[in-house]
Scaffold this motif. Structure first.
Motif, mmCIF file in Angstrom:
data_model
loop_
_atom_site.group_PDB
_atom_site.id
_atom_site.type_symbol
_atom_site.label_atom_id
_atom_site.label_comp_id
_atom_site.label_asym_id
_atom_site.label_seq_id
_atom_site.Cartn_x
_atom_site.Cartn_y
_atom_site.Cartn_z
ATOM 1 N N LYS A 95 0.884 -1.155 0.000
ATOM 2 C CA LYS A 95 0.000 0.000 0.000
ATOM 3 C C LYS A 95 0.925 1.209 0.000
ATOM 4 N N LEU A 96 1.002 1.896 -1.127
ATOM 5 C CA LEU A 96 1.931 3.014 -1.253
ATOM 6 C C LEU A 96 1.479 4.218 -0.432
ATOM 7 N N GLU A 97 0.203 4.472 -0.446
ATOM 8 C CA GLU A 97 -0.374 5.586 0.314
ATOM 9 C C GLU A 97 -1.698 5.122 0.878
ATOM 10 N N PRO A 98 -2.073 5.595 2.003
ATOM 11 C CA PRO A 98 -1.297 6.407 2.928
ATOM 12 C C PRO A 98 -0.306 5.547 3.722
ATOM 13 N N ILE A 99 0.650 6.215 4.315
ATOM 14 C CA ILE A 99 1.579 5.546 5.224
ATOM 15 C C ILE A 99 0.774 5.193 6.474
ATOM 16 N N ARG A 100 0.976 3.977 6.975
ATOM 17 C CA ARG A 100 0.170 3.521 8.111
ATOM 18 C C ARG A 100 1.043 3.234 9.338
ATOM 19 N N LEU A 101 0.396 3.261 10.492
ATOM 20 C CA LEU A 101 1.104 3.195 11.757
ATOM 21 C C LEU A 101 0.232 2.554 12.827
ATOM 22 N N CYS A 102 0.829 1.693 13.644
ATOM 23 C CA CYS A 102 0.193 1.244 14.877
ATOM 24 C C CYS A 102 0.886 2.031 15.985
ATOM 25 N N ALA A 103 0.191 2.992 16.530
ATOM 26 C CA ALA A 103 0.782 3.847 17.567
ATOM 27 C C ALA A 103 1.112 3.054 18.827
ATOM 28 N N ALA A 104 0.348 2.004 19.117
ATOM 29 C CA ALA A 104 0.631 1.170 20.293
ATOM 30 C C ALA A 104 1.967 0.446 20.108
ATOM 31 N N CYS A 105 2.208 -0.092 18.921
ATOM 32 C CA CYS A 105 3.504 -0.734 18.630
ATOM 33 C C CYS A 105 4.628 0.296 18.684
ATOM 34 N N TYR A 106 4.373 1.456 18.088
ATOM 35 C CA TYR A 106 5.406 2.497 18.033
ATOM 36 C C TYR A 106 5.783 2.959 19.445
ATOM 37 N N ALA A 107 4.824 2.988 20.346
ATOM 38 C CA ALA A 107 5.116 3.385 21.729
ATOM 39 C C ALA A 107 6.056 2.378 22.395
ATOM 40 N N GLU A 108 5.948 1.111 21.997
ATOM 41 C CA GLU A 108 6.802 0.059 22.561
ATOM 42 C C GLU A 108 8.154 -0.026 21.856
ATOM 43 N N ASN A 125 -1.932 -7.094 14.507
ATOM 44 C CA ASN A 125 -2.276 -8.403 15.077
ATOM 45 C C ASN A 125 -1.856 -8.527 16.534
ATOM 46 N N ILE A 126 -0.913 -7.704 16.973
ATOM 47 C CA ILE A 126 -0.453 -7.756 18.363
ATOM 48 C C ILE A 126 -1.459 -7.068 19.287
ATOM 49 N N HIS A 127 -1.874 -5.873 18.917
ATOM 50 C CA HIS A 127 -2.754 -5.071 19.771
ATOM 51 C C HIS A 127 -4.228 -5.138 19.375
ATOM 52 N N ARG A 161 3.359 8.020 19.834
ATOM 53 C CA ARG A 161 2.986 7.180 20.972
ATOM 54 C C ARG A 161 1.699 7.681 21.640
ATOM 55 N N SER A 162 1.410 8.988 21.526
ATOM 56 C CA SER A 162 0.204 9.540 22.149
ATOM 57 C C SER A 162 -1.060 9.222 21.347
ATOM 58 N N MET A 163 -0.890 8.684 20.155
ATOM 59 C CA MET A 163 -2.026 8.419 19.276
ATOM 60 C C MET A 163 -2.692 7.078 19.546
ATOM 61 N N LYS A 164 -2.076 6.237 20.382
ATOM 62 C CA LYS A 164 -2.618 4.886 20.591
ATOM 63 C C LYS A 164 -4.011 4.914 21.221
#
Length: 170
Positions: A95-108, A125-127, A161-164
């Motif tokens: 998926k070229l766009e949009p860029i995606r993020l798991c904020a919960a993973c990023y916080a860890e 799949n983790i959270h 990290r605040s986005m989770k």
């Protein structure tokens, strides 16, 4: 028998497990021992043309060749197989766009994971949370991971990290 000690160059940057090639090369270029600030300059130094700028945007058509991987590998001091692990598996569409993020993973673990850009990935799949594709505070789409210097929204500077708390379950 003595174990062999691996000598890395001073600009060596260890890849993180599952890290996207975009995020990795952004971290590499910001390393204190590296004086190359653009993907084009790094590609040119490796003698592989402008491909790195495409890779950082998850554009793998044509897919990176072994010759390109070997060339960039020699330049940065990272094994070509390690670079290949930051690429999608054969047959996996990106998926070229949009860029995606798991904020919960990023916080860890503060880095962009390649699997977040797979078309087949619905959520984390983790959270068990849906991936974010824009800042939940200002609605700005995320920049490519190579540019994630501070781990925050480029517009309102909200930390990832605040986005989770704003992620929805799936």
């Amino acid at each position: 028998m003595e174990s062999e000690i691996i000598q890395h160059p001073p600009w060596y940057v260890e890849p993180k497990e599952g890290e996207s090639i975009s995020h990795y090369f952004g971290r590499f270029r910001r390393h204190e021992a590296v004086c190359i600030s653009s993907p084009g300059t790094l590609s040119k130094a490796a003698g592989i043309g402008p491909v790195l700028a495409r890779w950082e945007k998850f554009r793998f058509n044509p897919f990176p060749s072994q010759k390109e991987l070997d060339a960039i590998s020699q330049l940065i001091g990272l094994d070509a197989d390690q670079i290949a692990q930051m690429l999608p598996p054969k047959g996996e569409k990106m998926k070229l766009e949009p860029i995606r993020l798991c904020a919960a993973c990023y916080a860890e673990q503060p880095y962009h994971k390649l699997e977040w850009q797979f078309q087949s990935t619905v959520g984390c799949n983790i959270h068990k949370l849906r991936l974010l594709s824009e800042c939940p505070f200002c609605k700005e789409r995320f920049a490519i991971p190579a540019l994630w210097e501070q781990g925050e929204c480029n517009k309102c500077h909200a930390p990832f990290r605040s986005m989770k708390k704003r992620q929805k379950a799936y």
